[in-house]
Each structure stands twice: as C-alpha cells, then as structure tokens.
Write an enzyme that holds these catalytic residues in place. Structure first.
Site, PDB file in Angstrom:
ATOM      1  N   SER A 128      -3.423 116.144 -25.625  1.00  0.00           N
ATOM      2  CA  SER A 128      -2.376 115.935 -24.618  1.00  0.00           C
ATOM      3  C   SER A 128      -2.963 116.057 -23.221  1.00  0.00           C
ATOM      4  CB  SER A 128      -1.298 117.004 -24.819  1.00  0.00           C
ATOM      5  OG  SER A 128      -0.452 117.068 -23.703  1.00  0.00           O
ATOM      6  N   TYR A 153       1.524 126.506 -26.535  1.00  0.00           N
ATOM      7  CA  TYR A 153       1.415 125.151 -27.122  1.00  0.00           C
ATOM      8  C   TYR A 153       0.259 124.387 -26.472  1.00  0.00           C
ATOM      9  CZ  TYR A 153       1.941 120.140 -27.118  1.00  0.00           C
ATOM     10  OH  TYR A 153       1.652 118.810 -27.167  1.00  0.00           O
ATOM     11  N   LYS A 157      -3.711 122.908 -27.996  1.00  0.00           N
ATOM     12  CA  LYS A 157      -4.361 121.590 -27.878  1.00  0.00           C
ATOM     13  C   LYS A 157      -5.779 121.762 -27.344  1.00  0.00           C
ATOM     14  CE  LYS A 157      -1.219 119.073 -29.547  1.00  0.00           C
ATOM     15  NZ  LYS A 157      -1.450 118.455 -30.847  1.00  0.00           N
ATOM     16  N   ASN A 182       2.832 110.654 -21.408  1.00  0.00           N
ATOM     17  CA  ASN A 182       4.206 110.925 -21.870  1.00  0.00           C
ATOM     18  C   ASN A 182       4.730 109.782 -22.750  1.00  0.00           C
ATOM     19  OD1 ASN A 182       3.768 112.739 -19.552  1.00  0.00           O
ATOM     20  ND2 ASN A 182       5.911 113.257 -19.830  1.00  0.00           N
ATOM     21  N   ARG A 297      11.530 123.461 -12.782  1.00  0.00           N
ATOM     22  CA  ARG A 297      11.375 124.069 -14.105  1.00  0.00           C
ATOM     23  C   ARG A 297      10.029 124.807 -14.144  1.00  0.00           C
ATOM     24  NH1 ARG A 297      11.198 120.147 -19.352  1.00  0.00           N
ATOM     25  NH2 ARG A 297       9.302 119.435 -18.327  1.00  0.00           N
TER      26      ARG A 297
HETATM   27  C1  UD1 Z   1       6.083 118.077 -21.683  1.00  0.00           C
HETATM   28  C2  UD1 Z   1       5.266 119.324 -21.813  1.00  0.00           C
HETATM   29  C3  UD1 Z   1       3.850 118.955 -22.146  1.00  0.00           C
HETATM   30  C4  UD1 Z   1       3.814 118.126 -23.413  1.00  0.00           C
HETATM   31  C5  UD1 Z   1       4.684 116.901 -23.216  1.00  0.00           C
HETATM   32  C6  UD1 Z   1       4.769 116.071 -24.468  1.00  0.00           C
HETATM   33  C7  UD1 Z   1       6.283 121.009 -20.334  1.00  0.00           C
HETATM   34  C8  UD1 Z   1       6.102 121.814 -19.097  1.00  0.00           C
HETATM   35  N1  UD1 Z   1       5.304 120.104 -20.584  1.00  0.00           N
HETATM   36  O1  UD1 Z   1       5.572 117.290 -20.618  1.00  0.00           O
HETATM   37  O2  UD1 Z   1       3.065 120.121 -22.321  1.00  0.00           O
HETATM   38  O3  UD1 Z   1       2.493 117.735 -23.702  1.00  0.00           O
HETATM   39  O4  UD1 Z   1       5.988 117.314 -22.856  1.00  0.00           O
HETATM   40  O5  UD1 Z   1       5.396 116.773 -25.489  1.00  0.00           O
HETATM   41  O6  UD1 Z   1       7.241 121.150 -21.033  1.00  0.00           O
HETATM   42  N2  UD1 Z   1      12.747 116.457 -16.284  1.00  0.00           N
HETATM   43  C9  UD1 Z   1      13.916 116.571 -15.569  1.00  0.00           C
HETATM   44  N3  UD1 Z   1      15.069 116.851 -16.235  1.00  0.00           N
HETATM   45  C10 UD1 Z   1      15.116 117.017 -17.588  1.00  0.00           C
HETATM   46  C11 UD1 Z   1      13.911 116.904 -18.325  1.00  0.00           C
HETATM   47  C12 UD1 Z   1      12.735 116.634 -17.640  1.00  0.00           C
HETATM   48  O7  UD1 Z   1      13.922 116.437 -14.346  1.00  0.00           O
HETATM   49  O8  UD1 Z   1      16.195 117.282 -18.132  1.00  0.00           O
HETATM   50  C13 UD1 Z   1      11.495 116.119 -15.580  1.00  0.00           C
HETATM   51  C14 UD1 Z   1      10.420 117.163 -15.695  1.00  0.00           C
HETATM   52  O9  UD1 Z   1      10.527 118.098 -14.639  1.00  0.00           O
HETATM   53  C15 UD1 Z   1       9.156 116.311 -15.597  1.00  0.00           C
HETATM   54  C16 UD1 Z   1       9.560 114.975 -16.195  1.00  0.00           C
HETATM   55  O10 UD1 Z   1      10.984 114.965 -16.182  1.00  0.00           O
HETATM   56  O11 UD1 Z   1       8.849 116.094 -14.263  1.00  0.00           O
HETATM   57  C17 UD1 Z   1       9.074 114.789 -17.609  1.00  0.00           C
HETATM   58  O12 UD1 Z   1       9.444 115.929 -18.361  1.00  0.00           O
HETATM   59  P1  UD1 Z   1       9.232 116.018 -19.949  1.00  0.00           P
HETATM   60  O13 UD1 Z   1       9.751 114.793 -20.583  1.00  0.00           O
HETATM   61  O14 UD1 Z   1       9.781 117.333 -20.387  1.00  0.00           O
HETATM   62  O15 UD1 Z   1       7.648 115.980 -20.142  1.00  0.00           O
HETATM   63  P2  UD1 Z   1       6.495 116.860 -19.422  1.00  0.00           P
HETATM   64  O16 UD1 Z   1       7.023 118.054 -18.781  1.00  0.00           O
HETATM   65  O17 UD1 Z   1       5.694 115.941 -18.587  1.00  0.00           O
END
Ligand code: UD1
Length: 340
Positions: A128, A153, A157, A182, A297
């Site tokens: 990842s 987690y 990795k 992602n 977050r």
């Molecule tokens: C997350 C994990 C990462 C993992 C990846 C794939 C965390 C901190 N990181 O990445 O370790 O490898 O998933 O499983 O959890 N967001 C919002 N609102 C929401 C949800 C997300 O604003 O309700 C934003 C987050 O702040 C981020 C972006 O959307 O900026 C993507 O979030 P998310 O889909 O959870 O993925 P990552 O945080 O990049």
C-alpha cells in the site's frame, strides 16, 4: 498446461477482481480465503461474469498445516502466488494490534515457508502507498523514504515487505510488491464490487451511500489542508485496472531471476481532492451529494499520488479507466446492492 495461480484472499475486493482478470487471460486461479471479510457468494458472481467457476478452498492460512495441504495437493502445478489475504481496517488495527500483526505476519510467513518447501518462486504481494506516509515529494516514487506507519495495519504492510525482502535474499523466490494507491469502483457488470459489513471505511462508498439517501450528509474531513481547495488529495484508481496490474506483475515475477525483490507503485498518477471527487460524482451520475466540512481525521495525510512511470515502463502497466468510469461503476454497484 493450465497455468495455476494460488490467490490468497481471492474472494475479497481486489482479489476477486484479480481472479476475473486471471481467468480472462487464460490462468487457472486457485482461491484460498478464510471468509473473515468476504462472502462465498462471490464465487457465483465470478461464475456469472466469466462463465466458469474458479476453484476455491476455505483455508485458514495462520494454520500452516492447512496451507501445506493446499500446496501438497497441487504439487508442481502452481506457477505463482498472489497474496491478498490480510485484515485491513485502519481503525480496528489500532484497537486490536496483536490480531493484526499475528494475522498478517503469520499468514505471510507460512506462505513463504510453503513456497520454499514446494519450490514455488514467484509471489505478488498486496502492499500500500500507506508505507510512504505523508511524502516529502509529489508524485511519490518507489525510491521515496518509507515513513513510520500511523497504524498497526500500515505497519503490517511495511513489515511484510521487509519479511519478503529478507526472504528473497536467503531463498530462491521472486517477489513483486505492488503498492496500491486508492482502489475504487466495481466490475463493469455491477455484479461484483466491495461488500461492506457495517458502515463504510472509505470515501467512495460514503459518497454513494449519501447519494442514495442512506446517509444524510457526507462528512469531509477538513478543508484547511495545504491543497488547492483545502481538502485532501489522493490517487484513485479503478479496481479493474489494479486487478490487471497483477497479471503483468505475475508475468514479470516469473521472468525474474531467483532472489529478486521489486516494488511498483500502482496508481493512476493523478491526484483528486475530496471535493473534486464529490463534484465528479455529481456530474457523472446527476445525483446530489450533500456534504459538511468536519474536523480533520486523525492519521490522514494531506496529499499523496503516484509516480507510476516504473510500472508503466517495466510492467507495461496501463490505467484504462478514468475518474468518471470509476465513479459511475461505484454508483452502479451501490444501486445493484440496494436491489439485493
Ligand atoms: C485508507 C487508509 C490507508 C489504506 C487505504 C486503503 C487511513 C488513514 N488510511 O486510505 O492506510 O491503505 O485506506 O485501504 O485510514 N474522506 C472524507 N470523508 C469520509 C471518508 C474519507 O473526507 O467520509 C477523505 C479522507 O480524509 C481522505 C480521502 O477521503 O482524504 C480518502 O479516504 P479513504 O477512502 O478513507 O482512504 P485513505 O485515507 O486515503
């Protein structure tokens, strides 16, 4: 001769899409999965899409004897391994670190021991971009420094990559580690996508659930980041593009010399902010996504997107599906789920 590939965690989100691409390209996947975070009905879905039911065994990889039995009964038939099986929720890993380390590390070690015992050399590992943390330079390349992981987690990795690297020095294996950015979206048929048990953990399912009305509003975690619109930037990539990369990676691994270890970024190379994702979704589907800005977050990084030139050059990796197609497929999947 059939080209049998052992796919651990092959009923999960990325695993199941990879099984389809393997089948499309003439491989014979042998899926093992403990069903801890997947559904056996995924086999029916794969069969509907490909016209063929892949071989499946419910195996607990933490039990080495079960795994040995799989290698024993397929002796001299497995050309390589794709290792997805892992527990993967960031929040849960903070609450249950020992479970996360025990599960992800033991499975990987048992797998490597079985590969040595049965002389299977190529392995493609699910890593990842989380290993880069908040990178100093964007886009981030494979040479960027590995940062201390924010969650257990993320650390599993990193440690699994270390285990694979050290093992590749001592044993005649051929490792390819894919650092995904992602992965989002679903199979174009809308028969296969990510199953959620409980509330989603990632942005796109939150967007689609808000668009259906299941959620009143999307929470956007901060608009005071140092980015163009203040929201976090990520590299979203279609899960089917990620899946296809595994076939290239397996073929690359097979061709390598023994004792090799190679790492590739698997991302689109484009960064999109959370607000851009919401706007793209609204434009592509015509559905509104009400949102509110809430606090940052914990553990989020500001911006990360891939320098994917190494994968393009050496793996012949291509992203075929753009952001609209990713979001449209996620929306089609959400609607298909709602009808079940
Ligand atoms: C997350 C994990 C990462 C993992 C990846 C794939 C965390 C901190 N990181 O990445 O370790 O490898 O998933 O499983 O959890 N967001 C919002 N609102 C929401 C949800 C997300 O604003 O309700 C934003 C987050 O702040 C981020 C972006 O959307 O900026 C993507 O979030 P998310 O889909 O959870 O993925 P990552 O945080 O990049």
């Amino acid at each position: 001769m059939a080209k049998k590939v052992l796919v651990t965690g092959g009923l999960g989100y990325i695993g199941s899409h990879t099984v389809i691409e393997l089948m499309n390209q003439g491989y014979e996947p042998l899926i093992i999965d403990n069903l801890s975070n997947s559904e056996v009905s995924v086999l029916d879905r794969i069969e509907k899409i490909t016209g063929k039911r892949p071989e499946f065994q419910q195996i607990e990889m933490r039990d080495k004897e079960q795994l040995q039995e799989v290698f024993w009964s397929n002796n001299n038939q497995i050309v390589g391994v794709i290792h997805f099986a892992a527990v993967l929720l960031v929040g849960e890993s903070v609450e249950q670190p020992l479970h996360y380390y025990f599960n992800n590390l033991t499975s990987t070690i048992n797998l490597l021991e079985c590969m040595n015992e049965f002389d299977v050399k190529p392995i493609v590992f699910s890593s990842s971009c989380t290993v880069y943390g908040n990178p100093d330079q964007l886009p981030v390349s494979e040479n960027a420094p590995i940062k201390a992981a924010v969650s257990p987690y993320g650390n599993t990795k990193k440690v699994c990559e270390d285990i694979l690297k050290d093992a590749s020095v001592a044993h005649p294996i051929k490792v390819v580690s894919l650092r995904y950015f992602n992965p989002i979206g679903a199979h174009k048929s809308a028969l296969l996508g990510e199953f959620q048990s409980g509330p989603p953990h990632h942005l796109v399912p939150f967007i689609t659930e808000t668009a259906t009305g299941k959620r009143a509003k999307l929470n956007i975690f901060g608009d005071d980041w140092n980015t163009a619109d203040g929201t976090c930037v990520r590299d979203y990539i279609h899960v089917s593009d990620v899946a296809e990369a595994h076939i290239n990676a397996m073929e690359y691994a097979i061709k390598q010399d023994d004792n090799s270890f190679n790492v590739f970024n698997i991302g689109s190379g484009n960064g999109y902010s959370v607000l851009e994702m919401v706007k793209s979704f609204e434009k592509t589907t015509g559905k509104q996504v009400p949102y509110q800005i809430v606090a940052r977050r914990p553990g989020d990084v500001e911006a990360v997107y891939a320098d994917n030139t190494k994968a393009i050059k050496e793996l012949n990796f291509k992203t075929k599906r753009g952001i609209d197609e990713m979001l449209k497929s996620a929306w089609d999947w959400e609607q298909a789920l709602a009808k079940q």
